[in-house]
Design a protein around this motif. Sequence first.
Motif, mmCIF file in Angstrom:
data_model
loop_
_atom_site.group_PDB
_atom_site.id
_atom_site.type_symbol
_atom_site.label_atom_id
_atom_site.label_comp_id
_atom_site.label_asym_id
_atom_site.label_seq_id
_atom_site.Cartn_x
_atom_site.Cartn_y
_atom_site.Cartn_z
ATOM 1 N N GLU A 9 0.819 -1.212 0.000
ATOM 2 C CA GLU A 9 0.000 0.000 0.000
ATOM 3 C C GLU A 9 0.857 1.269 0.000
ATOM 4 O O GLU A 9 0.435 2.307 -0.515
ATOM 5 C CB GLU A 9 -0.942 0.006 1.204
ATOM 6 N N TYR A 10 2.017 1.188 0.613
ATOM 7 C CA TYR A 10 2.911 2.347 0.734
ATOM 8 C C TYR A 10 4.178 2.116 -0.092
ATOM 9 O O TYR A 10 4.682 0.997 -0.169
ATOM 10 C CB TYR A 10 3.295 2.578 2.196
ATOM 11 N N ASP A 11 4.693 3.182 -0.669
ATOM 12 C CA ASP A 11 5.883 3.109 -1.515
ATOM 13 C C ASP A 11 7.118 3.502 -0.699
ATOM 14 O O ASP A 11 7.238 4.656 -0.265
ATOM 15 C CB ASP A 11 5.723 4.056 -2.703
ATOM 16 N N PRO A 12 8.068 2.584 -0.471
ATOM 17 C CA PRO A 12 9.264 2.886 0.312
ATOM 18 C C PRO A 12 10.082 4.066 -0.211
ATOM 19 O O PRO A 12 10.865 4.655 0.545
ATOM 20 C CB PRO A 12 10.062 1.579 0.235
ATOM 21 N N GLU A 13 9.912 4.400 -1.473
ATOM 22 C CA GLU A 13 10.588 5.581 -2.017
ATOM 23 C C GLU A 13 10.259 6.826 -1.191
ATOM 24 O O GLU A 13 11.100 7.711 -1.003
ATOM 25 C CB GLU A 13 10.154 5.803 -3.469
ATOM 26 N N ASP A 14 9.033 6.887 -0.674
ATOM 27 C CA ASP A 14 8.598 8.053 0.095
ATOM 28 C C ASP A 14 9.335 8.187 1.423
ATOM 29 O O ASP A 14 9.402 9.281 1.992
ATOM 30 C CB ASP A 14 7.095 7.977 0.354
ATOM 31 N N LEU A 15 9.859 7.095 1.932
ATOM 32 C CA LEU A 15 10.562 7.164 3.216
ATOM 33 C C LEU A 15 11.755 8.112 3.167
ATOM 34 O O LEU A 15 12.107 8.736 4.170
ATOM 35 C CB LEU A 15 11.023 5.769 3.643
ATOM 36 N N ASN A 16 12.370 8.234 2.006
ATOM 37 C CA ASN A 16 13.525 9.129 1.886
ATOM 38 C C ASN A 16 13.162 10.571 2.226
ATOM 39 O O ASN A 16 13.937 11.281 2.876
ATOM 40 C CB ASN A 16 14.105 9.048 0.471
#
Length: 232
Positions: free
Chosen positions: A93-100
Amino acid sequence: MNQIVLTLIIPAYNEKKSIAKIIEEVKKKVKYQKQIIVIDDFSNDGTTDIIKNLKGIDKSIFHQKNLGKGAAIKSAIPFIKGDLVAIQDADLEYDPEDLNKLINKIISGSTNVVYGSRVLNKNRYNINGFISNFRIFGNHVLTIISNFLNNQNLTDAHTCYKVFRKNIFLKLNPQENDFAFCPEVTTKLSLLSEKIIEIPISYKGRNIKEGKKIRFKDALKALITIIKYRWG
Protein backbone atom coordinates in the motif's frame (compact mmCIF):
# COMPACT_ATOMS: atom_id res chain seq x y z
CA MET A 1 24.42 12.07 5.75
CA ASN A 2 25.02 8.57 4.46
CA GLN A 3 26.18 7.46 7.90
CA ILE A 4 22.62 7.64 9.19
CA VAL A 5 21.20 4.16 9.81
CA LEU A 6 17.47 3.52 9.54
CA THR A 7 15.86 0.62 11.36
CA LEU A 8 12.84 -0.59 9.42
CA ILE A 9 10.33 -2.57 11.45
CA ILE A 10 8.13 -4.70 9.19
CA PRO A 11 5.27 -6.61 10.87
CA ALA A 12 3.84 -9.35 8.67
CA TYR A 13 0.76 -11.51 9.01
CA ASN A 14 -0.39 -13.64 6.07
CA GLU A 15 1.39 -11.57 3.43
CA LYS A 16 2.83 -14.31 1.22
CA LYS A 17 1.92 -12.39 -1.96
CA SER A 18 3.83 -9.25 -0.99
CA ILE A 19 6.46 -9.92 1.68
CA ALA A 20 9.30 -10.74 -0.74
CA LYS A 21 8.39 -7.78 -2.95
CA ILE A 22 8.28 -5.25 -0.12
CA ILE A 23 11.68 -6.40 1.18
CA GLU A 24 13.07 -6.03 -2.34
CA GLU A 25 11.59 -2.54 -2.69
CA VAL A 26 12.87 -1.41 0.71
CA LYS A 27 16.37 -2.56 -0.13
CA LYS A 28 16.29 -0.89 -3.55
CA LYS A 29 14.43 2.35 -2.84
CA VAL A 30 15.47 3.49 0.64
CA LYS A 31 18.75 5.32 0.06
CA TYR A 32 20.15 5.12 3.57
CA GLN A 33 21.94 2.38 5.44
CA LYS A 34 19.28 0.03 6.72
CA GLN A 35 18.62 -2.47 9.42
CA ILE A 36 15.61 -4.54 8.38
CA ILE A 37 13.66 -6.31 11.13
CA VAL A 38 10.77 -8.53 10.01
CA ILE A 39 8.30 -9.93 12.52
CA ASP A 40 6.09 -12.79 11.40
CA ASP A 41 2.96 -12.65 13.56
CA PHE A 42 2.17 -16.37 13.36
CA SER A 43 1.16 -16.44 9.71
CA ASN A 44 -0.61 -19.54 8.40
CA ASP A 45 -0.47 -18.92 4.64
CA GLY A 46 3.17 -19.67 3.90
CA THR A 47 4.56 -16.23 4.80
CA THR A 48 6.71 -17.76 7.54
CA ASP A 49 8.61 -20.03 5.16
CA ILE A 50 9.15 -17.20 2.69
CA ILE A 51 10.66 -15.00 5.41
CA LYS A 52 12.96 -17.81 6.53
CA ASN A 53 14.34 -18.09 3.01
CA LEU A 54 14.64 -14.39 2.18
CA LYS A 55 18.05 -12.77 2.01
CA GLY A 56 18.78 -9.25 3.17
CA ILE A 57 16.82 -9.38 6.43
CA ASP A 58 18.99 -8.40 9.41
CA LYS A 59 16.67 -9.86 12.05
CA SER A 60 13.69 -12.19 11.71
CA ILE A 61 11.31 -12.73 14.63
CA PHE A 62 8.63 -15.40 14.66
CA HIS A 63 5.68 -15.17 17.04
CA GLN A 64 4.26 -18.42 18.36
CA LYS A 65 0.73 -17.05 18.21
CA ASN A 66 -1.00 -14.15 16.48
CA LEU A 67 -0.61 -11.10 18.71
CA GLY A 68 -1.19 -8.07 16.48
CA LYS A 69 0.72 -5.29 14.75
CA GLY A 70 1.62 -3.44 17.94
CA ALA A 71 2.95 -6.62 19.53
CA ALA A 72 5.10 -7.25 16.46
CA ILE A 73 6.57 -3.76 16.71
CA LYS A 74 7.25 -4.26 20.41
CA SER A 75 9.08 -7.52 19.69
CA ALA A 76 11.50 -5.61 17.46
CA ILE A 77 12.40 -2.95 20.02
CA PRO A 78 15.23 -4.84 21.80
CA PHE A 79 17.01 -5.30 18.46
CA ILE A 80 16.90 -1.70 17.16
CA LYS A 81 20.36 -0.46 16.14
CA GLY A 82 19.51 2.46 13.85
CA ASP A 83 19.59 6.19 14.52
CA LEU A 84 16.06 6.44 13.12
CA VAL A 85 13.11 4.04 13.33
CA ALA A 86 10.39 3.60 10.71
CA ILE A 87 7.33 1.38 10.46
CA GLN A 88 6.74 -0.36 7.13
CA ASP A 89 3.70 -2.54 6.48
CA ALA A 90 4.35 -5.82 4.67
CA ASP A 91 1.77 -5.12 1.99
CA LEU A 92 2.32 -2.86 -1.00
CA GLU A 93 0.00 0.00 0.00
CA TYR A 94 2.91 2.35 0.73
CA ASP A 95 5.88 3.11 -1.51
CA PRO A 96 9.26 2.89 0.31
CA GLU A 97 10.59 5.58 -2.02
CA ASP A 98 8.60 8.05 0.09
CA LEU A 99 10.56 7.16 3.22
CA ASN A 100 13.53 9.13 1.89
CA LYS A 101 11.52 12.36 2.10
CA LEU A 102 10.53 11.64 5.69
CA ILE A 103 14.08 10.76 6.70
CA ASN A 104 15.47 13.91 5.06
CA LYS A 105 13.12 16.06 7.13
CA ILE A 106 14.47 14.63 10.37
CA ILE A 107 18.08 14.82 9.24
CA SER A 108 17.59 18.50 8.39
CA GLY A 109 16.89 19.14 12.06
CA SER A 110 13.31 20.27 11.50
CA THR A 111 11.76 17.70 13.81
CA ASN A 112 12.23 14.40 15.64
CA VAL A 113 9.12 12.78 14.17
CA VAL A 114 7.66 12.74 10.65
CA TYR A 115 4.40 11.21 9.47
CA GLY A 116 3.69 10.40 5.84
CA SER A 117 0.26 11.82 5.04
CA ARG A 118 -1.87 10.19 2.37
CA VAL A 119 -4.10 13.26 2.08
CA LEU A 120 -1.91 16.32 2.67
CA ASN A 121 -2.34 18.94 -0.09
CA LYS A 122 -4.96 16.74 -1.74
CA ASN A 123 -8.74 16.53 -1.90
CA ARG A 124 -9.05 13.51 0.36
CA TYR A 125 -12.40 12.53 -1.18
CA ASN A 126 -10.88 12.39 -4.64
CA ILE A 127 -7.88 10.14 -4.02
CA ASN A 128 -7.82 6.95 -6.05
CA GLY A 129 -5.64 5.15 -3.51
CA PHE A 130 -8.42 4.71 -0.96
CA ILE A 131 -10.79 1.86 -1.71
CA SER A 132 -13.96 3.64 -0.53
CA ASN A 133 -15.29 6.99 0.63
CA PHE A 134 -16.40 5.26 3.82
CA ARG A 135 -12.79 4.54 4.74
CA ILE A 136 -11.78 8.08 3.82
CA PHE A 137 -14.57 9.48 5.99
CA GLY A 138 -13.64 7.21 8.90
CA ASN A 139 -10.00 8.20 8.71
CA HIS A 140 -11.00 11.88 8.49
CA VAL A 141 -13.25 11.70 11.55
CA LEU A 142 -10.68 9.81 13.61
CA THR A 143 -8.00 12.34 12.69
CA ILE A 144 -10.26 15.26 13.67
CA ILE A 145 -11.00 13.67 17.05
CA SER A 146 -7.34 12.80 17.59
CA ASN A 147 -6.34 16.39 16.80
CA PHE A 148 -8.93 17.79 19.19
CA LEU A 149 -8.00 15.54 22.09
CA ASN A 150 -4.25 15.78 21.52
CA ASN A 151 -4.08 19.45 20.54
CA GLN A 152 -2.47 18.58 17.20
CA ASN A 153 -3.07 19.59 13.61
CA LEU A 154 -2.52 16.43 11.59
CA THR A 155 -4.22 15.48 8.33
CA ASP A 156 -3.61 11.71 8.60
CA ALA A 157 -3.08 10.60 12.19
CA HIS A 158 -3.46 6.90 11.41
CA THR A 159 -0.96 6.58 8.59
CA CYS A 160 1.44 3.64 8.67
CA TYR A 161 4.45 5.74 7.68
CA LYS A 162 5.91 7.14 10.86
CA VAL A 163 9.63 7.88 11.26
CA PHE A 164 11.18 8.70 14.64
CA ARG A 165 14.55 9.46 16.09
CA LYS A 166 15.45 6.34 18.03
CA ASN A 167 15.57 8.08 21.41
CA ILE A 168 12.08 9.48 20.92
CA PHE A 169 10.67 6.14 19.77
CA LEU A 170 12.10 4.32 22.79
CA LYS A 171 10.75 7.01 25.10
CA LEU A 172 7.23 6.23 23.85
CA ASN A 173 7.43 2.72 25.33
CA PRO A 174 4.51 1.34 23.27
CA GLN A 175 2.11 -0.98 25.10
CA GLU A 176 -0.74 -1.73 22.69
CA ASN A 177 -0.68 -5.04 20.82
CA ASP A 178 -2.97 -4.29 17.88
CA PHE A 179 -3.66 -1.40 15.50
CA ALA A 180 -4.07 0.82 18.57
CA PHE A 181 -0.30 1.27 18.36
CA CYS A 182 -0.96 4.27 16.08
CA PRO A 183 -3.24 6.32 18.34
CA GLU A 184 -1.11 5.36 21.33
CA VAL A 185 2.12 6.79 19.92
CA THR A 186 0.41 9.87 18.49
CA THR A 187 -1.10 10.63 21.90
CA LYS A 188 2.18 10.03 23.70
CA LEU A 189 3.99 12.33 21.28
CA SER A 190 1.48 15.02 22.19
CA LEU A 191 2.12 14.45 25.89
CA LEU A 192 5.86 14.83 25.21
CA SER A 193 5.17 18.05 23.25
CA GLU A 194 6.94 16.56 20.24
CA LYS A 195 6.14 18.35 17.00
CA ILE A 196 5.00 16.03 14.21
CA ILE A 197 5.70 17.20 10.67
CA GLU A 198 3.70 15.64 7.84
CA ILE A 199 5.03 14.96 4.34
CA PRO A 200 2.75 13.98 1.41
CA ILE A 201 3.10 10.35 0.33
CA SER A 202 1.51 8.08 -2.26
CA TYR A 203 -0.95 5.38 -1.30
CA LYS A 204 -2.61 2.41 -2.98
CA GLY A 205 -5.09 0.81 -0.61
CA ARG A 206 -6.45 -2.69 -0.82
CA ASN A 207 -9.75 -4.23 0.22
CA ILE A 208 -10.54 -7.04 2.64
CA LYS A 209 -10.44 -9.71 -0.08
CA GLU A 210 -6.96 -8.51 -0.98
CA GLY A 211 -5.80 -8.80 2.62
CA LYS A 212 -6.84 -5.57 4.36
CA LYS A 213 -7.00 -6.35 8.08
CA ILE A 214 -8.14 -3.21 9.85
CA ARG A 215 -11.86 -3.21 10.77
CA PHE A 216 -14.50 -0.87 12.23
CA LYS A 217 -13.78 -2.20 15.72
CA ASP A 218 -10.24 -0.86 15.36
CA ALA A 219 -11.66 2.64 14.89
CA LEU A 220 -13.55 2.33 18.16
CA LYS A 221 -10.44 1.00 19.87
CA ALA A 222 -8.49 4.00 18.53
CA LEU A 223 -10.81 6.41 20.36
CA ILE A 224 -10.58 4.43 23.58
CA THR A 225 -6.79 4.33 23.27
CA ILE A 226 -6.47 8.10 22.88
CA ILE A 227 -8.55 8.65 26.03
CA LYS A 228 -6.63 5.93 27.88
CA TYR A 229 -3.23 7.48 27.33
CA ARG A 230 -4.38 11.08 27.45
CA TRP A 231 -6.02 10.85 30.85
CA GLY A 232 -5.35 7.31 32.07
